[in-house]
Design a protein around this motif. Sequence first.
Motif, PDB file in Angstrom:
ATOM      1  N   UNK A 104      16.472 -20.084  25.537  1.00 46.90           N
ATOM      2  CA  UNK A 104      17.891 -20.355  25.793  1.00 46.90           C
ATOM      3  C   UNK A 104      18.666 -19.058  25.978  1.00 46.90           C
ATOM      4  N   UNK A 105      18.120 -17.942  25.492  1.00 47.12           N
ATOM      5  CA  UNK A 105      18.825 -16.655  25.530  1.00 47.12           C
ATOM      6  C   UNK A 105      18.339 -15.735  26.638  1.00 47.12           C
ATOM      7  N   UNK A 106      17.075 -15.805  27.009  1.00 42.42           N
ATOM      8  CA  UNK A 106      16.478 -14.791  27.881  1.00 42.42           C
ATOM      9  C   UNK A 106      16.930 -14.945  29.334  1.00 42.42           C
ATOM     10  N   UNK A 107      16.880 -13.827  30.068  1.00 39.97           N
ATOM     11  CA  UNK A 107      17.419 -13.788  31.430  1.00 39.97           C
ATOM     12  C   UNK A 107      16.442 -13.165  32.424  1.00 39.97           C
ATOM     13  N   UNK A 139      16.383 -19.030  37.230  1.00 42.72           N
ATOM     14  CA  UNK A 139      16.634 -17.940  38.172  1.00 42.72           C
ATOM     15  C   UNK A 139      18.094 -17.569  38.316  1.00 42.72           C
ATOM     16  N   UNK A 140      18.943 -18.061  37.411  1.00 39.62           N
ATOM     17  CA  UNK A 140      20.366 -17.718  37.488  1.00 39.62           C
ATOM     18  C   UNK A 140      20.562 -16.211  37.331  1.00 39.62           C
ATOM     19  N   UNK A 141      19.808 -15.600  36.428  1.00 46.71           N
ATOM     20  CA  UNK A 141      19.890 -14.155  36.261  1.00 46.71           C
ATOM     21  C   UNK A 141      19.432 -13.411  37.491  1.00 46.71           C
ATOM     22  N   UNK A 142      18.353 -13.889  38.115  1.00 44.63           N
ATOM     23  CA  UNK A 142      17.853 -13.290  39.357  1.00 44.63           C
ATOM     24  C   UNK A 142      18.945 -13.251  40.414  1.00 44.63           C
ATOM     25  N   UNK A 143      19.639 -14.359  40.585  1.00 47.55           N
ATOM     26  CA  UNK A 143      20.704 -14.449  41.588  1.00 47.55           C
ATOM     27  C   UNK A 143      21.782 -13.415  41.305  1.00 47.55           C
ATOM     28  N   UNK A 144      22.171 -13.282  40.034  1.00 50.17           N
ATOM     29  CA  UNK A 144      23.188 -12.299  39.669  1.00 50.17           C
ATOM     30  C   UNK A 144      22.683 -10.878  39.900  1.00 50.17           C
ATOM     31  N   UNK A 160      24.564 -14.507  30.830  1.00 50.29           N
ATOM     32  CA  UNK A 160      23.122 -14.600  31.048  1.00 50.29           C
ATOM     33  C   UNK A 160      22.497 -15.568  30.054  1.00 50.29           C
ATOM     34  N   UNK A 161      21.339 -16.115  30.446  1.00 48.40           N
ATOM     35  CA  UNK A 161      20.585 -17.000  29.576  1.00 48.40           C
ATOM     36  C   UNK A 161      20.763 -18.458  29.947  1.00 48.40           C
ATOM     37  N   UNK A 162      19.745 -19.258  29.614  1.00 48.60           N
ATOM     38  CA  UNK A 162      19.760 -20.672  29.998  1.00 48.60           C
ATOM     39  C   UNK A 162      20.882 -21.450  29.325  1.00 48.60           C
ATOM     40  N   UNK A 163      21.262 -21.065  28.115  1.00 46.42           N
ATOM     41  CA  UNK A 163      22.318 -21.809  27.419  1.00 46.42           C
ATOM     42  C   UNK A 163      23.616 -21.804  28.214  1.00 46.42           C
ATOM     43  N   UNK A 164      23.864 -20.700  28.930  1.00 47.18           N
ATOM     44  CA  UNK A 164      25.109 -20.582  29.693  1.00 47.18           C
ATOM     45  C   UNK A 164      25.117 -21.463  30.934  1.00 47.18           C
ATOM     46  N   UNK A 165      23.969 -22.046  31.299  1.00 44.15           N
ATOM     47  CA  UNK A 165      23.945 -22.936  32.456  1.00 44.15           C
ATOM     48  C   UNK A 165      24.825 -24.161  32.241  1.00 44.15           C
ATOM     49  N   UNK A 166      25.162 -24.444  31.004  1.00 44.79           N
ATOM     50  CA  UNK A 166      26.067 -25.563  30.716  1.00 44.79           C
ATOM     51  C   UNK A 166      27.433 -25.356  31.357  1.00 44.79           C
ATOM     52  N   UNK A 167      27.771 -24.090  31.625  1.00 51.59           N
ATOM     53  CA  UNK A 167      29.072 -23.778  32.226  1.00 51.59           C
ATOM     54  C   UNK A 167      29.013 -23.653  33.741  1.00 51.59           C
ATOM     55  N   UNK A 168      27.814 -23.707  34.332  1.00 53.38           N
ATOM     56  CA  UNK A 168      27.676 -23.468  35.771  1.00 53.38           C
ATOM     57  C   UNK A 168      28.341 -24.580  36.578  1.00 53.38           C
ATOM     58  N   UNK A 169      29.202 -24.175  37.511  1.00 54.83           N
ATOM     59  CA  UNK A 169      29.910 -25.155  38.347  1.00 54.83           C
ATOM     60  C   UNK A 169      29.694 -24.912  39.833  1.00 54.83           C
ATOM     61  N   UNK A 170      29.362 -23.678  40.213  1.00 51.63           N
ATOM     62  CA  UNK A 170      29.134 -23.376  41.621  1.00 51.63           C
ATOM     63  C   UNK A 170      28.259 -22.127  41.746  1.00 51.63           C
ATOM     64  N   UNK A 171      27.703 -21.953  42.946  1.00 51.37           N
ATOM     65  CA  UNK A 171      26.771 -20.842  43.202  1.00 51.37           C
ATOM     66  C   UNK A 171      27.216 -20.090  44.444  1.00 51.37           C
ATOM     67  N   UNK A 172      27.179 -18.773  44.376  1.00 51.94           N
ATOM     68  CA  UNK A 172      27.326 -17.923  45.558  1.00 51.94           C
ATOM     69  C   UNK A 172      26.034 -17.130  45.701  1.00 51.94           C
TER      70      UNK A 172
END
Length: 373
Positions: A104-107, A139-144, A160-172
């Motif tokens: 949940x923490x790693x990026x 791969x959210x960290x990869x994108x960043x 960073x980290x999988x736990x923060x995906x709860x806040x994801x609303x859009x991707x660039x």
Amino acid sequence: MRIVCAPDSFKESLSAREAADAMARGIRRVIDADITLVPMADGGEGTAQSVCDALGGQLRRARVTGPLGESVEAHYALAGDVAVVECAQACGLDLVPEDQRNPLRTTTRGVGELIAHAIDAGASTVIVGLGGSATNDGGAGLIAGLGGRVLNAAGDPIDDGAAALADAASIELPDLSGITLRVACDVDNPLLGERGASAVFGPQKGASPEQVSELDALLRDYSTLFDADPETPGAGAAGGLGFALLALGAQLEPGVRIVADTVRLADKVAGADLVLVGEGSIDSQTLSGKTPAGVAEIARAAGAAVIAFAGRVADEEELAHLFDAVIPIVPGPCTLAEAKAAAADNLEAAVARVMRLLAEIMHRPERVDTERA
């Protein structure tokens, strides 16, 4: 006789180049042959070094974000305009102490940064080896790390980290125009569900059963922000890193195929009489995309005989259709530590024994049937 030495590394003992060198020494102890060395890999650990050794490239070093957000030194290979990045260099499980493993923490941010370094150094084709990751962030960290953004509802980058995906609303997504991404991926797991990234690989990275369910739910919502299909085989590799790379236009391919293409293995075995392959262990699992099997298929298509060498050999009957012989290199009972320490000498000696046998067969006078004479 023309012989190609194309082994993988012998884990914790020999790099692929060291193994190829040992094979060559064993050959030269017995016969004067035309020897070509082609250190090989399957996209996992050691792939960057193997490509460097095979193509005369360089290992470049860079400081990137590690799996826990710390700075780590990582390397990638650069040979002309081709780079090889191993994700484990930046987000590997070995970089996280056992008592701190929590997907949940790693990026994967450092993987993106390492790819960006390679592109800045002149790479137009980047081979990404998946395997050994400590992450499950889709791969959210990869994108960043590549300059893209995963944003929350307020338009701010998420943590960073999988736990923060709860806040994801859009991707660039980052602009990778002119860049070819080839992903060495030897698993066919989708992103989600019982065979997905969280369920299959999460426990290996420290996830509890409750966290596995949480991670899968996070990735399910996150995946809806992309055009990529989460059911694509390989999307679940490296905690969903495969999924993000698919979204960036990457091709997911068997690792040994990518490495073989990159080092032009088919050209190098053309016209060879014999191809020597090897790695630390050869058994029925070798048939599932491992380097010796991939090399053997190419060598057989070129009409060459194939002999495999390994520290541990099992399931020989299942391997008979692929290898003309499978030779254990350990000469007698010993501890694992002793076998690893003597791997180079043992491999050289085993190859020399096989060469003596082949030399004897090739130079033996044609037998005469005395009863008929």
